[in-house]
Design a protein around this motif. Sequence first.
Motif, PDB file in Angstrom:
ATOM      1  N   GLN A  37      -5.605 153.854 -55.735  1.00  0.00           N
ATOM      2  CA  GLN A  37      -4.612 154.744 -56.323  1.00  0.00           C
ATOM      3  C   GLN A  37      -3.212 154.358 -55.838  1.00  0.00           C
ATOM      4  O   GLN A  37      -2.913 154.416 -54.665  1.00  0.00           O
ATOM      5  CB  GLN A  37      -4.920 156.188 -55.911  1.00  0.00           C
ATOM      6  N   GLY A  38      -2.358 153.920 -56.717  1.00  0.00           N
ATOM      7  CA  GLY A  38      -0.987 153.571 -56.372  1.00  0.00           C
ATOM      8  C   GLY A  38      -0.817 152.204 -55.731  1.00  0.00           C
ATOM      9  O   GLY A  38       0.243 151.919 -55.173  1.00  0.00           O
ATOM     10  N   ILE A  39      -1.823 151.348 -55.823  1.00  0.00           N
ATOM     11  CA  ILE A  39      -1.743 150.026 -55.173  1.00  0.00           C
ATOM     12  C   ILE A  39      -0.620 149.195 -55.797  1.00  0.00           C
ATOM     13  O   ILE A  39       0.033 148.419 -55.117  1.00  0.00           O
ATOM     14  CB  ILE A  39      -3.095 149.284 -55.224  1.00  0.00           C
ATOM     15  N   TRP A  40      -0.375 149.371 -57.106  1.00  0.00           N
ATOM     16  CA  TRP A  40       0.669 148.596 -57.783  1.00  0.00           C
ATOM     17  C   TRP A  40       2.024 148.856 -57.151  1.00  0.00           C
ATOM     18  O   TRP A  40       2.769 147.931 -56.859  1.00  0.00           O
ATOM     19  CB  TRP A  40       0.675 148.930 -59.268  1.00  0.00           C
ATOM     20  N   LYS A  41       2.352 150.127 -56.898  1.00  0.00           N
ATOM     21  CA  LYS A  41       3.655 150.454 -56.324  1.00  0.00           C
ATOM     22  C   LYS A  41       3.800 149.877 -54.918  1.00  0.00           C
ATOM     23  O   LYS A  41       4.855 149.358 -54.561  1.00  0.00           O
ATOM     24  CB  LYS A  41       3.856 151.968 -56.277  1.00  0.00           C
ATOM     25  N   ARG A  42       2.746 149.973 -54.141  1.00  0.00           N
ATOM     26  CA  ARG A  42       2.819 149.459 -52.764  1.00  0.00           C
ATOM     27  C   ARG A  42       2.926 147.940 -52.741  1.00  0.00           C
ATOM     28  O   ARG A  42       3.644 147.377 -51.927  1.00  0.00           O
ATOM     29  CB  ARG A  42       1.611 149.944 -51.966  1.00  0.00           C
ATOM     30  N   MET A  43       2.219 147.269 -53.649  1.00  0.00           N
ATOM     31  CA  MET A  43       2.295 145.811 -53.694  1.00  0.00           C
ATOM     32  C   MET A  43       3.624 145.345 -54.277  1.00  0.00           C
ATOM     33  O   MET A  43       4.160 144.319 -53.867  1.00  0.00           O
ATOM     34  CB  MET A  43       1.131 145.240 -54.508  1.00  0.00           C
ATOM     35  N   ALA A  44       4.168 146.099 -55.235  1.00  0.00           N
ATOM     36  CA  ALA A  44       5.414 145.702 -55.894  1.00  0.00           C
ATOM     37  C   ALA A  44       6.597 145.744 -54.934  1.00  0.00           C
ATOM     38  O   ALA A  44       7.595 145.070 -55.167  1.00  0.00           O
ATOM     39  CB  ALA A  44       5.668 146.594 -57.097  1.00  0.00           C
ATOM     40  N   ARG A  45       6.488 146.501 -53.857  1.00  0.00           N
ATOM     41  CA  ARG A  45       7.579 146.543 -52.873  1.00  0.00           C
ATOM     42  C   ARG A  45       7.811 145.182 -52.239  1.00  0.00           C
ATOM     43  O   ARG A  45       8.901 144.883 -51.781  1.00  0.00           O
ATOM     44  CB  ARG A  45       7.262 147.560 -51.783  1.00  0.00           C
ATOM     45  N   TYR A  46       6.770 144.371 -52.195  1.00  0.00           N
ATOM     46  CA  TYR A  46       6.890 143.037 -51.601  1.00  0.00           C
ATOM     47  C   TYR A  46       7.412 142.006 -52.589  1.00  0.00           C
ATOM     48  O   TYR A  46       7.713 140.889 -52.208  1.00  0.00           O
ATOM     49  CB  TYR A  46       5.535 142.586 -51.041  1.00  0.00           C
ATOM     50  N   ALA A  47       7.464 142.378 -53.855  1.00  0.00           N
ATOM     51  CA  ALA A  47       7.900 141.450 -54.891  1.00  0.00           C
ATOM     52  C   ALA A  47       9.411 141.533 -55.054  1.00  0.00           C
ATOM     53  O   ALA A  47       9.990 142.611 -55.071  1.00  0.00           O
ATOM     54  CB  ALA A  47       7.223 141.786 -56.211  1.00  0.00           C
ATOM     55  N   VAL A  48      10.026 140.381 -55.166  1.00  0.00           N
ATOM     56  CA  VAL A  48      11.464 140.311 -55.395  1.00  0.00           C
ATOM     57  C   VAL A  48      11.669 139.606 -56.728  1.00  0.00           C
ATOM     58  O   VAL A  48      11.361 138.435 -56.862  1.00  0.00           O
ATOM     59  CB  VAL A  48      12.169 139.537 -54.255  1.00  0.00           C
ATOM     60  N   GLY A  49      12.138 140.341 -57.700  1.00  0.00           N
ATOM     61  CA  GLY A  49      12.391 139.747 -59.004  1.00  0.00           C
ATOM     62  C   GLY A  49      11.306 140.044 -60.015  1.00  0.00           C
ATOM     63  O   GLY A  49      10.200 140.467 -59.692  1.00  0.00           O
TER      64      GLY A  49
END
Length: 119
Positions: A37-49
């Motif tokens: 649940q919510g893994i996308w948001k937590r992983m997206a924090r590490y993405a730049v761009g």
Amino acid sequence: MMPWKLLNTCSLNNYSQKCLEGTLEWLKIKLQNKELQGIWKRMARYAVGRISRGLIWEVIAALIYHIWHARNEALWKHAVPRPRVEIKKIQEECKYRCFTFIQRRISCKDRQWIGRLYT
């Protein structure tokens, strides 16, 4: 015990956790909360761009597909694939899609980030 029974609800969660942990290790993302649940948001924090966010979205979609596929393999072919094998498949699929579909508009920073994932 039948092999398809190995991936019941409890072990499926264990199997999906192993796949998720291996994928996070590959992406060099360290998360404390590994609930789906919510893994996308937590992983997206590490993405730049935009490109790296797109790759993470691609990885999550491939991860969900391969967990589903492993369950079907266990059910119909009585064989449980190893999580490490599924992670390798995810890596290859995402590498192919990444370099096939977005190669034209990729910045040097994004290209270096993606290159570090596959070295």
